[in-house]
Design an enzyme around this catalytic site. Structure first.
Site, short mmCIF file in Angstrom:
data_model
loop_
_atom_site.label_atom_id
_atom_site.label_comp_id
_atom_site.label_asym_id
_atom_site.label_seq_id
_atom_site.Cartn_x
_atom_site.Cartn_y
_atom_site.Cartn_z
N GLY A 28 0.85 -1.29 0.09
CA GLY A 28 0.19 0.14 0.04
C GLY A 28 0.77 1.20 -0.09
O GLY A 28 2.55 0.62 -0.68
N HIS A 34 4.77 2.19 -7.58
CA HIS A 34 3.88 0.71 -8.16
C HIS A 34 2.89 1.21 -8.61
O HIS A 34 2.13 0.48 -9.52
CB HIS A 34 2.96 1.00 -6.45
N ASP A 150 13.97 -3.02 -5.63
CA ASP A 150 14.16 -4.38 -4.44
C ASP A 150 14.60 -5.21 -5.02
O ASP A 150 14.20 -5.57 -5.35
CB ASP A 150 12.38 -4.62 -2.86
O1 PAF Z 1 8.24 -5.32 -1.99
C1 PAF Z 1 6.71 -4.72 -1.01
O2 PAF Z 1 6.10 -3.68 -1.10
C2 PAF Z 1 6.57 -6.20 -0.26
O3 PAF Z 1 7.89 -6.68 0.21
C3 PAF Z 1 6.08 -7.01 -1.11
C4 PAF Z 1 6.62 -7.47 -1.88
C5 PAF Z 1 4.64 -6.86 -0.99
C6 PAF Z 1 5.32 -8.32 0.26
O4 PAF Z 1 5.39 -7.91 1.35
#
Ligand code: PAF
Length: 282
Positions: A28, A34, A150
């Site tokens: 979120g 995102h 990440d």
């Molecule tokens: O990258 C993220 O936001 C989190 O590590 C994920 C992949 C949603 C797992 O909780």
């Protein structure tokens, strides 16, 4: 768009849909990074599920689980605007009936977690892999979308998919940056004005390494020193050079090098990560 907070309804809803399914797992506090994953998922699949779940088992003691930004209303509107089919936002008790120590977890091997972020965040990637595996099992998505920011997480998830034969394609999406090159992160919300100014030196250091490499410097020690000078005032946790295909450390940079940095900014004590590939494939 359906907003679903429980597994039973998620499964029922998924039974009704036709065509391919893309999954975008998130915690979120959605930002343009995102949204780039969501847009790609929407463009490549007939249906998209976005999960919003601040996964407690990937946070260590003293980390920011309690203060992690939660903004479900805003996230809902953003997903709705992008054409997402299902927003899955479960409570912790829906995902986990027991404490972490009593759960069956997916634990990636020591070699891939005992470095970079895994070193200072023991158990973090067990928590990430376990929740991601649950989401893969629950949705049976054809493709799942993860950000290159990440990078270690992405590497570990791809390995998990290979090692455990998950029937899913992992789609890596490029880092999204502000116009001044700060990599987007939900944790940027914690930054004070002066922190943000200092934080810019992380991407500045990375882009400078890339420039030096393109000018012919490949010695990692020299490249690290150049970066540390730029990042003075930041508490640098690591700056490492790895082969993007193996995540093995390097002493000389080459066309496969991925440079990764984790650093804390002093005022808000926010831990930020960023990375750069030294060579852009044609
Ligand atoms: O990258 C993220 O936001 C989190 O590590 C994920 C992949 C949603 C797992 O909780």
């Amino acid at each position: 768009m359906k907003i679903i907070d429980n597994i039973k309804e998620l499964k029922e809803e998924l039974k009704k849909i036709d065509g391919t399914l893309g999954l975008v797992p998130t915690m979120g506090a959605l930002h343009n990074g995102h949204l780039s994953l969501i847009k790609k998922a929407v463009s490549e699949n007939d249906n998209v599920v976005v999960s919003v779940f601040v996964n407690p088992i990937q946070f260590g003691i003293g980390e920011d689980l309690d203060k992690y930004p939660r903004q479900l209303q805003k996230d809902t509107e953003l997903c709705q605007n992008e054409g997402v089919k299902i927003l899955f936002a479960p409570m912790v008790s829906e995902m986990y009936q027991e404490d972490k120590k009593n759960l069956t977890l997916i634990c990636p091997p020591y070699e891939v977690v005992d470095k970079l972020c895994g070193k200072s965040r023991p158990g973090h990637f067990d928590g990430v892999c376990s929740v991601v595996a649950k989401l893969f099992n629950l949705t049976k998505a054809n493709k799942a979308y993860f950000g290159q920011k990440d990078a270690q997480q992405l590497f570990i998830i791809k390995k998990m998919v290979r090692d455990l034969n998950f029937d899913i394609e992992i789609v890596a999406c490029p880092i999204v940056r502000e116009t001044d090159n700060l990599a987007l992160s939900s944790r940027n919300q914690y930054l004070t004005q002066s922190d943000r100014k200092l934080a810019l030196n992380i991407s500045k250091a990375l882009f400078n390494i890339k420039k030096l490499f393109n000018d012919g410097i490949d010695d990692v020690r020299a490249l690290v020193d150049s970066a540390l000078k730029i990042m003075e005032g930041l508490d640098v946790e690591y700056i490492e050079f790895v082969d993007k295909n193996t995540f093995n450390f390097q002493t000389a940079a080459d066309k496969n090098t991925l440079v990764l940095i984790a650093a804390r900014v002093p005022e808000s004590n926010t831990r930020l990560i960023d990375n750069i590939l030294l060579w852009d494939a044609m």
